[in-house]
Structure formats: structure tokens, C-alpha cells
Enzyme design. Sequence first.
Site, short mmCIF file in Angstrom:
data_model
loop_
_atom_site.label_atom_id
_atom_site.label_comp_id
_atom_site.label_asym_id
_atom_site.label_seq_id
_atom_site.Cartn_x
_atom_site.Cartn_y
_atom_site.Cartn_z
CB SER A 99 139.20 48.69 114.01
OG SER A 99 140.06 48.97 112.96
CG ASP A 104 140.50 41.21 110.12
OD1 ASP A 104 141.50 41.39 109.40
OD2 ASP A 104 140.26 41.91 111.12
CG HIS A 150 138.82 45.00 110.24
ND1 HIS A 150 139.63 44.46 111.23
CD2 HIS A 150 138.82 46.35 110.46
CE1 HIS A 150 140.10 45.44 112.00
NE2 HIS A 150 139.62 46.59 111.55
#
Length: 264
Positions: A164, A215, A242
Site C-alpha cells: 500500500s 481489493d 486490501h
Amino acid sequence: MTDVLREPSSQLTSAGTMVQTSMSRSQVALLGLGLLLMLLLYVGLPGPPEQTSWLWGDPNVTILAGLTPGNSPIFYREVLPLHRARRVEVVLLHGKAFNSHTWEQLGTLQLLAQRGYRAVALDLPGFGNSAPSKEASTEAGRAELLEQVLRDLEVQNAVLVSPSLSGHYALPFLMRGHHQLHGFVPIAPTSTQNYTREQFWAVKTPTLILYGELDRILARESLRQLRHLPNHSVVKLRDAGHACYLHKPQDFHLVLLAFLDHLP
């Protein structure tokens, strides 16, 4: 009179014997039922998977912690290999809602140590125990900061795990210093749109692209760009979002270890 008095006594003795016998049989029946249930449970229930002993890491692994030197110190957690050290060393970054402690809580640090890897988890500037840093305000500054951290910690043959938000650091470093990396594990990282197909194509680092099936935004966007890396494989973790490593930690650990163990 004597016979009359003896008869109730005989009945009472007989009744007492019957009660005792009935209780004994009941206890035996209950005991037998309990043993039968235990046997059925033992035989019928599946045992723990073979990986359970190592999947979550060794609770006895010592987690070291410290700050890198310099004007912009970075907090880190480190584990050393419990057995014969493997060639690569794993550097774990983190997402926006997390920090280096996440990899300790998840058991990733402990597991890597048990499997023979030195591993270092960083608190990025402004997260966890790392203060904000002015170097983090530019792409070049973030790449240089990460390069300096690896140099300070004497990390050799690094494999960089980047979920991320940490793509802000990992991708600039990858573009500038991919020759310093022995492997790259992006997990739906940010900032992939900042680089061209040609820039990705120039990176020869072995790459494991990981993402969660659920995700549907950042994972798809990043995958579209990361597919241009010439030496990559892709793994989708089913029923994971995610932060797929949190939703499916066992699957994540298995896939990560398989990638690390097969690096040249």
C-alpha cells in the site's frame, strides 16, 4: 415375631444392593459413553496442519529494536536467523494504518527468523516510533532515505516487501536502485501510476506481485502497471481485501516463503 422382623431387614438389604448395583452400572455407562465420545473426536476431527508449528513463527524469537543514526532516524525491529543464515535479507515496510509492530503481531518476523532469514521491519517517517522527515516530501528524498537505512543497517541482498502506502518509498527506490535488490514483493502499492511501462520494463529484479481478491481498486490499478515488470509472478489471495496479509496470514506466509526460498 422374629421372622416378621427379619423380613423387612432382608428386603432393605436387597433394596440397598439393588440401588448400589444400579448406580455402579450407571457410572460405568457414563464412563463408557465419555470414552466413546473422546475416541470419536480423536478419530473424526482433522488434526492441525503440519505447518502450524512454524506458520506463526517461534514465540521465543528475540525481537531487537533500535533507531538508525543520522538526522532522520528510522525506528526498526529486527530478527536474526535462528539457524543457518540464508543469502537474502527481508525488509518489511507497511501501509497507512500500520507500522513495524504489525509484522511482529502477525508473526512474520518470528517466522522468517525461524526459517533462516534476517528480517528488518521499518517504521516509515511519521509512523510508529519514527519522527516525520523532510526527506519524505520528495520522490528522490524517499528513495535516498530508504537507501540510507539499508546502508546503516548493513542489509545485503535485500528483498523489499511493500504494501500500500509504502509504494511511495519502494517504487522510487526500485526505479533508482533496483540493482541493490535481490527481490521485490509489492502488495497493491501506491504510486505505480507515476512510472511508465518502459521504466518498469527496465527493472530485472525478481518480483512477487501479491494482492487480495476483494481489493478491486488499488490492487487492479497497481497490477496493471506492475505487470510490465519482466521478471514477475502474480498471486491472488482469495477472500482477502486490501490488507490481504492480515486477512489471510497463513496463505500470505506460505506464498512469501515459497518466493524467498526459491530465489537464486
